[in-house]
Design a protein around this motif. Structure first.
Motif, mmCIF file in Angstrom:
data_model
loop_
_atom_site.group_PDB
_atom_site.id
_atom_site.type_symbol
_atom_site.label_atom_id
_atom_site.label_comp_id
_atom_site.label_asym_id
_atom_site.label_seq_id
_atom_site.Cartn_x
_atom_site.Cartn_y
_atom_site.Cartn_z
ATOM 1 N N ARG A 43 42.057 43.420 7.039
ATOM 2 C CA ARG A 43 41.728 44.441 6.949
ATOM 3 C C ARG A 43 42.519 45.906 6.938
ATOM 4 N NH1 ARG A 43 37.339 42.656 3.378
ATOM 5 N NH2 ARG A 43 36.290 41.775 4.794
ATOM 6 N N ARG A 44 41.758 46.694 7.247
ATOM 7 C CA ARG A 44 43.347 48.038 6.985
ATOM 8 C C ARG A 44 44.037 48.000 8.440
ATOM 9 N NH1 ARG A 44 41.936 54.681 7.234
ATOM 10 N NH2 ARG A 44 43.733 55.053 6.670
ATOM 11 N N GLY A 45 45.128 48.448 7.813
ATOM 12 C CA GLY A 45 45.446 48.592 9.520
ATOM 13 C C GLY A 45 46.622 47.790 10.225
ATOM 14 N N ALA A 46 46.119 45.757 9.404
ATOM 15 C CA ALA A 46 46.922 44.708 10.557
ATOM 16 C C ALA A 46 48.187 44.753 10.274
ATOM 17 C CB ALA A 46 45.719 44.294 9.888
ATOM 18 N N ASP B 124 47.248 49.677 3.984
ATOM 19 C CA ASP B 124 48.042 49.835 5.154
ATOM 20 C C ASP B 124 48.342 49.253 6.311
ATOM 21 O OD1 ASP B 124 48.551 52.960 4.572
ATOM 22 O OD2 ASP B 124 46.101 53.314 5.697
ATOM 23 N N VAL B 125 48.781 47.509 5.761
ATOM 24 C CA VAL B 125 48.674 46.210 6.716
ATOM 25 C C VAL B 125 50.397 45.733 6.012
ATOM 26 C CG1 VAL B 125 48.366 43.703 6.098
ATOM 27 C CG2 VAL B 125 46.509 45.083 5.536
ATOM 28 N N SER B 126 51.123 46.208 7.325
ATOM 29 C CA SER B 126 52.237 45.755 7.099
ATOM 30 C C SER B 126 52.410 44.079 7.221
ATOM 31 C CB SER B 126 52.953 45.828 9.025
ATOM 32 O OG SER B 126 52.864 47.259 8.308
ATOM 33 N N ILE B 127 53.488 43.237 7.204
ATOM 34 C CA ILE B 127 53.423 41.659 6.544
ATOM 35 C C ILE B 127 55.138 41.463 6.499
ATOM 36 C CG2 ILE B 127 52.843 40.029 5.791
ATOM 37 C CD1 ILE B 127 50.619 40.740 3.933
ATOM 38 N N LEU B 128 55.521 40.546 7.810
ATOM 39 C CA LEU B 128 56.632 40.469 7.826
ATOM 40 C C LEU B 128 56.631 38.750 6.938
ATOM 41 C CD1 LEU B 128 55.940 42.450 10.424
ATOM 42 C CD2 LEU B 128 58.652 40.959 11.357
ATOM 43 N N ARG C 83 52.917 54.865 -2.638
ATOM 44 C CA ARG C 83 52.042 54.710 -1.767
ATOM 45 C C ARG C 83 53.585 53.815 -0.425
ATOM 46 N NH1 ARG C 83 49.022 57.809 -3.728
ATOM 47 N NH2 ARG C 83 47.486 59.019 -2.769
ATOM 48 N N ASP C 84 53.106 52.642 -1.066
ATOM 49 C CA ASP C 84 53.975 51.188 -0.830
ATOM 50 C C ASP C 84 55.549 52.263 -0.493
ATOM 51 O OD1 ASP C 84 51.470 49.510 -1.519
ATOM 52 O OD2 ASP C 84 52.964 49.239 -2.540
ATOM 53 N N LEU C 85 56.421 52.787 -1.025
ATOM 54 C CA LEU C 85 57.908 53.838 -0.538
ATOM 55 C C LEU C 85 57.292 54.454 0.638
ATOM 56 C CD1 LEU C 85 58.948 54.871 -4.287
ATOM 57 C CD2 LEU C 85 60.009 52.565 -3.356
ATOM 58 N N ALA C 86 55.980 55.380 0.767
ATOM 59 C CA ALA C 86 56.257 55.986 1.671
ATOM 60 C C ALA C 86 56.135 54.824 3.136
ATOM 61 C CB ALA C 86 54.864 56.677 1.560
ATOM 62 N N GLY D 150 49.971 51.382 0.021
ATOM 63 C CA GLY D 150 50.809 51.716 1.763
ATOM 64 C C GLY D 150 50.616 50.414 1.777
ATOM 65 N N LEU D 151 51.257 49.054 1.108
ATOM 66 C CA LEU D 151 51.518 48.062 2.518
ATOM 67 C C LEU D 151 52.925 48.109 2.315
ATOM 68 C CD1 LEU D 151 49.877 45.314 -0.179
ATOM 69 C CD2 LEU D 151 48.296 46.572 1.705
ATOM 70 N N PHE D 152 53.894 47.049 3.154
ATOM 71 C CA PHE D 152 54.490 47.895 3.703
ATOM 72 C C PHE D 152 55.453 45.740 3.784
ATOM 73 C CE2 PHE D 152 57.512 47.105 7.902
ATOM 74 C CZ PHE D 152 58.936 47.023 6.916
ATOM 75 N N LEU D 153 55.700 45.229 3.326
ATOM 76 C CA LEU D 153 56.203 43.812 3.353
ATOM 77 C C LEU D 153 58.301 44.286 3.659
ATOM 78 C CD1 LEU D 153 54.877 42.252 -0.174
ATOM 79 C CD2 LEU D 153 53.440 42.580 1.370
#
Length: 269
Positions: A208-211, A184-188, A93-96, A164-167
């Motif tokens: 929380r989810r999707g932030a 589903d959180v995205s963090i730069l 899910r992280d890859l996706a 489903g995290l995106f760093l």
């Protein structure tokens, strides 16, 4: 010769064997397109027989370069992945998530091999399972240290991270011991989920989810960033952020309330 990118659609997220076969096909394509990279990847994954063992080989090489592929470090990683198969499901899910949200990443194999945000996430997932087993907390902290040294990402092994995290870039990311990051959180890069220095016990943020947390954001203390919220770059957040609000500034204040960002609508449906 053009290489076909490896995509991850929803039907593939639970098919580790199917994804591993596609990965092998993508690696074979490298022999024709980029033989030098192919040689390096072949060496990296020479002991891999499936997706979990490929993940273990990749982490071993990235975090402990020069250690034998069949040595005790790889066995430690393989044992954790065997006891906790949910780690590999989370990795898929992280890859996706990276392929979906990062315009610079259009191929899951590219993310698997070259994204240090992905490496740091999977290293943390293993460290977290070791931390929960109190007899392996030194092993967990060893992984934390190596991840910090190699990737510039410092996540305490006790922190709870969803799927489903995106760093993005990930350099300078710090996540404290009692922090929670939901799905589903995205963090730069250069984001801090830290304490204020005035608390003990449960003292870190709950995201929380999707932030989405943009570059340089500092969220401090046992506060909540609501579902679908956006924290603007360089903001310092010292109090709760409502769901679907956008906050900005030092200290951060709400600049937009109640709007669901279009990029998040599919993930939060």
């Amino acid at each position: 010769m053009k290489r076909e990118p490896i995509k991850l659609d929803a039907g593939m997220l639970d098919d580790l064997d199917g994804f591993w076969r596609r990965m092998r096909g993508g690696i074979a394509d490298l022999e024709r397109c980029e033989p030098m990279v192919f040689s390096c990847v072949q060496t990296l994954l020479s002991e891999a027989e499936c997706f979990p063992s490929a993940l273990a080989c990749m982490l071993c090489e990235q975090l402990f370069h020069g250690q034998p592929a069949s040595g005790p470090l790889r066995r430690l990683l393989l044992d954790a992945l065997a006891r906790h198969p949910d780690i590999c499901q989370s990795a898929m899910r992280d890859l996706a998530a990276s392929c979906e949200r990062d315009p610079a990443s259009d191929c899951a194999l590219q993310v698997f091999l070259f994204s240090k945000g992905f490496v740091a996430l999977q290293a943390h997932r293993v460290a977290h399972t070791l931390w929960r087993d109190r007899e392996q907390r030194f092993s967990a902290q060893m992984l934390q240290l190596r991840t910090s040294m190699c990737c510039g990402v410092d996540i305490h092994p006790a922190a709870r991270l969803g799927r489903g995290l995106f760093l993005d870039h990930a350099t300078g990311l710090v996540i404290g011991e009692t922090a929670v990051v939901e799905d589903d959180v995205s963090i730069l890069h250069d984001v801090t989920l830290g304490g204020t220095g005035k608390q003990r016990g449960d003292r870190h943020p709950k995201v929380r989810r999707g932030a989405t947390l943009y570059a340089g954001a500092k969220i401090l203390g046992n506060i909540e960033v609501g579902a679908g919220a956006v924290v603007a770059a360089g903001s310092v957040v010292l109090k709760d952020v409502p769901a679907f609000a956008t906050v900005a500034g030092v200290p951060a204040r709400v600049v937009k309330a109640g709007a669901l960002p279009p990029a998040l609508s599919a993930r939060l449906a």
